[in-house]
Design a protein around this motif. Structure first.
Motif, PDB file in Angstrom:
ATOM      1  N   LEU A  53      86.221  30.976 -36.479  1.00  0.00           N
ATOM      2  CA  LEU A  53      86.696  32.221 -35.111  1.00  0.00           C
ATOM      3  C   LEU A  53      88.112  31.199 -34.364  1.00  0.00           C
ATOM      4  O   LEU A  53      88.858  32.263 -34.198  1.00  0.00           O
ATOM      5  CB  LEU A  53      85.283  31.739 -34.246  1.00  0.00           C
ATOM      6  N   SER A  54      88.269  30.120 -34.080  1.00  0.00           N
ATOM      7  CA  SER A  54      89.757  29.616 -33.607  1.00  0.00           C
ATOM      8  C   SER A  54      91.003  30.100 -34.188  1.00  0.00           C
ATOM      9  O   SER A  54      91.966  30.691 -33.608  1.00  0.00           O
ATOM     10  CB  SER A  54      89.492  28.215 -33.119  1.00  0.00           C
ATOM     11  N   ILE A  55      90.782  30.261 -35.440  1.00  0.00           N
ATOM     12  CA  ILE A  55      92.247  30.433 -36.089  1.00  0.00           C
ATOM     13  C   ILE A  55      92.307  31.954 -35.644  1.00  0.00           C
ATOM     14  O   ILE A  55      93.609  32.328 -36.179  1.00  0.00           O
ATOM     15  CB  ILE A  55      91.905  30.189 -37.778  1.00  0.00           C
ATOM     16  N   LEU A  56      91.008  32.133 -35.993  1.00  0.00           N
ATOM     17  CA  LEU A  56      91.573  34.215 -35.779  1.00  0.00           C
ATOM     18  C   LEU A  56      92.001  34.200 -34.357  1.00  0.00           C
ATOM     19  O   LEU A  56      93.016  35.475 -34.216  1.00  0.00           O
ATOM     20  CB  LEU A  56      90.026  34.680 -36.381  1.00  0.00           C
ATOM     21  N   CYS A  57      91.381  33.700 -33.695  1.00  0.00           N
ATOM     22  CA  CYS A  57      91.794  33.679 -32.168  1.00  0.00           C
ATOM     23  C   CYS A  57      93.559  33.144 -31.909  1.00  0.00           C
ATOM     24  O   CYS A  57      94.071  34.292 -31.685  1.00  0.00           O
ATOM     25  CB  CYS A  57      91.379  33.228 -30.763  1.00  0.00           C
ATOM     26  N   MET A  58      93.935  32.600 -32.758  1.00  0.00           N
ATOM     27  CA  MET A  58      95.428  32.161 -32.514  1.00  0.00           C
ATOM     28  C   MET A  58      95.890  33.591 -33.498  1.00  0.00           C
ATOM     29  O   MET A  58      97.517  33.722 -33.135  1.00  0.00           O
ATOM     30  CB  MET A  58      95.776  30.927 -33.316  1.00  0.00           C
ATOM     31  N   LEU A  59      95.992  33.926 -34.506  1.00  0.00           N
ATOM     32  CA  LEU A  59      96.331  34.952 -35.626  1.00  0.00           C
ATOM     33  C   LEU A  59      95.832  36.031 -34.344  1.00  0.00           C
ATOM     34  O   LEU A  59      97.462  36.530 -34.295  1.00  0.00           O
ATOM     35  CB  LEU A  59      95.449  35.631 -36.793  1.00  0.00           C
ATOM     36  N   VAL A  60      95.291  36.714 -33.605  1.00  0.00           N
ATOM     37  CA  VAL A  60      95.197  37.692 -32.818  1.00  0.00           C
ATOM     38  C   VAL A  60      96.087  37.060 -31.770  1.00  0.00           C
ATOM     39  O   VAL A  60      97.291  38.332 -31.691  1.00  0.00           O
ATOM     40  CB  VAL A  60      94.055  37.956 -31.873  1.00  0.00           C
ATOM     41  N   GLY A  61      96.370  36.688 -31.268  1.00  0.00           N
ATOM     42  CA  GLY A  61      96.529  35.913 -30.012  1.00  0.00           C
ATOM     43  C   GLY A  61      98.695  35.903 -30.294  1.00  0.00           C
ATOM     44  O   GLY A  61      99.397  36.412 -29.608  1.00  0.00           O
ATOM     45  N   PHE A  62      99.240  35.214 -31.623  1.00  0.00           N
ATOM     46  CA  PHE A  62     100.554  35.493 -32.105  1.00  0.00           C
ATOM     47  C   PHE A  62     100.626  36.826 -32.275  1.00  0.00           C
ATOM     48  O   PHE A  62     102.118  37.435 -32.515  1.00  0.00           O
ATOM     49  CB  PHE A  62     100.103  34.538 -32.982  1.00  0.00           C
ATOM     50  N   GLY A  63      99.740  38.006 -33.040  1.00  0.00           N
ATOM     51  CA  GLY A  63      99.923  38.521 -32.751  1.00  0.00           C
ATOM     52  C   GLY A  63     100.761  39.739 -31.782  1.00  0.00           C
ATOM     53  O   GLY A  63     101.503  40.329 -31.887  1.00  0.00           O
ATOM     54  N   VAL A  64      99.528  39.646 -30.885  1.00  0.00           N
ATOM     55  CA  VAL A  64     100.180  39.812 -29.360  1.00  0.00           C
ATOM     56  C   VAL A  64     101.694  39.253 -29.351  1.00  0.00           C
ATOM     57  O   VAL A  64     101.797  40.185 -28.847  1.00  0.00           O
ATOM     58  CB  VAL A  64      99.499  40.043 -28.942  1.00  0.00           C
ATOM     59  N   LEU A  65     101.231  38.518 -29.190  1.00  0.00           N
ATOM     60  CA  LEU A  65     103.267  37.581 -28.743  1.00  0.00           C
ATOM     61  C   LEU A  65     103.771  38.055 -29.366  1.00  0.00           C
ATOM     62  O   LEU A  65     105.067  38.284 -28.466  1.00  0.00           O
ATOM     63  CB  LEU A  65     102.770  35.987 -28.520  1.00  0.00           C
ATOM     64  N   MET A  66     104.103  38.058 -30.553  1.00  0.00           N
ATOM     65  CA  MET A  66     105.192  39.038 -31.518  1.00  0.00           C
ATOM     66  C   MET A  66     105.055  39.724 -31.324  1.00  0.00           C
ATOM     67  O   MET A  66     106.331  40.364 -31.677  1.00  0.00           O
ATOM     68  CB  MET A  66     104.251  39.088 -33.023  1.00  0.00           C
ATOM     69  N   ALA A 150      92.425  29.540 -43.017  1.00  0.00           N
ATOM     70  CA  ALA A 150      91.333  30.360 -42.244  1.00  0.00           C
ATOM     71  C   ALA A 150      90.307  30.885 -43.772  1.00  0.00           C
ATOM     72  O   ALA A 150      89.620  30.469 -43.622  1.00  0.00           O
ATOM     73  CB  ALA A 150      91.254  31.440 -41.224  1.00  0.00           C
ATOM     74  N   PHE A 151      91.343  31.593 -44.423  1.00  0.00           N
ATOM     75  CA  PHE A 151      90.748  31.788 -45.502  1.00  0.00           C
ATOM     76  C   PHE A 151      90.439  30.944 -46.748  1.00  0.00           C
ATOM     77  O   PHE A 151      89.266  30.675 -47.033  1.00  0.00           O
ATOM     78  CB  PHE A 151      91.834  32.530 -46.581  1.00  0.00           C
ATOM     79  N   LEU A 152      90.628  29.475 -46.500  1.00  0.00           N
ATOM     80  CA  LEU A 152      90.802  27.842 -47.560  1.00  0.00           C
ATOM     81  C   LEU A 152      88.801  28.118 -46.947  1.00  0.00           C
ATOM     82  O   LEU A 152      88.718  27.299 -47.314  1.00  0.00           O
ATOM     83  CB  LEU A 152      91.782  27.739 -47.737  1.00  0.00           C
ATOM     84  N   MET A 153      89.274  27.662 -45.402  1.00  0.00           N
ATOM     85  CA  MET A 153      88.230  27.276 -44.750  1.00  0.00           C
ATOM     86  C   MET A 153      86.957  28.300 -44.929  1.00  0.00           C
ATOM     87  O   MET A 153      86.018  27.369 -44.828  1.00  0.00           O
ATOM     88  CB  MET A 153      88.484  27.082 -43.675  1.00  0.00           C
ATOM     89  N   HIS A 154      87.554  28.982 -44.741  1.00  0.00           N
ATOM     90  CA  HIS A 154      86.199  30.195 -45.432  1.00  0.00           C
ATOM     91  C   HIS A 154      85.495  29.818 -47.002  1.00  0.00           C
ATOM     92  O   HIS A 154      84.623  30.009 -47.353  1.00  0.00           O
ATOM     93  CB  HIS A 154      85.999  31.863 -45.154  1.00  0.00           C
ATOM     94  N   TYR A 155      86.126  30.058 -48.435  1.00  0.00           N
ATOM     95  CA  TYR A 155      85.550  29.195 -49.028  1.00  0.00           C
ATOM     96  C   TYR A 155      85.710  28.056 -49.450  1.00  0.00           C
ATOM     97  O   TYR A 155      84.778  27.775 -50.372  1.00  0.00           O
ATOM     98  CB  TYR A 155      86.861  30.201 -50.536  1.00  0.00           C
ATOM     99  N   TRP A 156      86.286  26.444 -49.256  1.00  0.00           N
ATOM    100  CA  TRP A 156      85.928  25.574 -49.295  1.00  0.00           C
ATOM    101  C   TRP A 156      84.853  24.861 -48.776  1.00  0.00           C
ATOM    102  O   TRP A 156      84.614  24.304 -49.827  1.00  0.00           O
ATOM    103  CB  TRP A 156      87.423  24.908 -49.521  1.00  0.00           C
TER     104      TRP A 156
END
Length: 187
Positions: A53-66, A150-156
């Protein structure tokens, strides 16, 4: 990656240095404010839940910033990034502690060295982005790396995702810190 890009962001979006500084202050303020609940929540839920969830927050935040064209979008992106970067470290430290019981010091040392490597990589990324285009070019690689992690954390990580109400126990924690004992001396 934000610090080396800040002069270009200021110029491109039309910010004052004070507005840019306030955005960074908001980001780091939310980072600091969310570390305590991040640790508590990762203890009550699972490390995987909080980290992803924290990585997803960062993804959204950087997407908004970009994609930001307005100052309010910059502020929103900074706040969302702050939430993600605040929740991440306590859960990551706890996960490292869980995984490397006999070699915690070495594992934490490697984890901390990645921050220095990340700082160098971010500066190189900023220079490269400005050499080929605008400050916005620095964010797609950041988004790709965050998505991959996030993908690797989800699967590993075999832990389940748990979503439930948590008790932050703020008063009890404050009493434990302020009360007599070794913890207060250590702090």
């Amino acid at each position: 990656v934000l610090s080396p890009l800040l002069p270009n962001i200021i110029e491109n979006v039309g910010l004052t240095p004070g507005q840019a500084g306030f955005a960074l202050t908001l980001m780091w303020g939310f980072t600091a404010l969310t570390q305590f609940p991040g640790g508590q929540i990762s203890d009550e839920l699972t490390r995987k839940t909080v980290i992803v969830l924290s990585i997803l927050c960062m993804l959204v935040g950087f997407g908004v910033l970009m994609s930001a064209r307005l100052y309010l979008q910059i502020l929103l992106g900074a706040i969302i990034i702050g939430f993600g970067t605040g929740f991440f470290p306590p859960a990551a430290y706890a996960l490292i502690s869980d995984l490397f019981n006999n070699r915690r010091g070495r594992a934490v040392g490697i984890y901390l060295s990645s921050f220095n490597f990340g700082g160098v990589a971010a500066s190189i990324l900023a220079i490269g982005a400005l050499a080929i285009g605008t400050w916005r070019f620095a964010f797609p690689p950041v988004l790709i790396v965050l998505l991959a992690v996030a993908f690797l954390m989800h699967y590993w990580n075999r832990e389940p995702y748990i979503f439930s109400k948590t008790n932050l126990e703020v008063v009890d924690t404050a009493r434990g810190i302020a009360g007599p004992g070794k913890l207060r001396s250590i702090i």
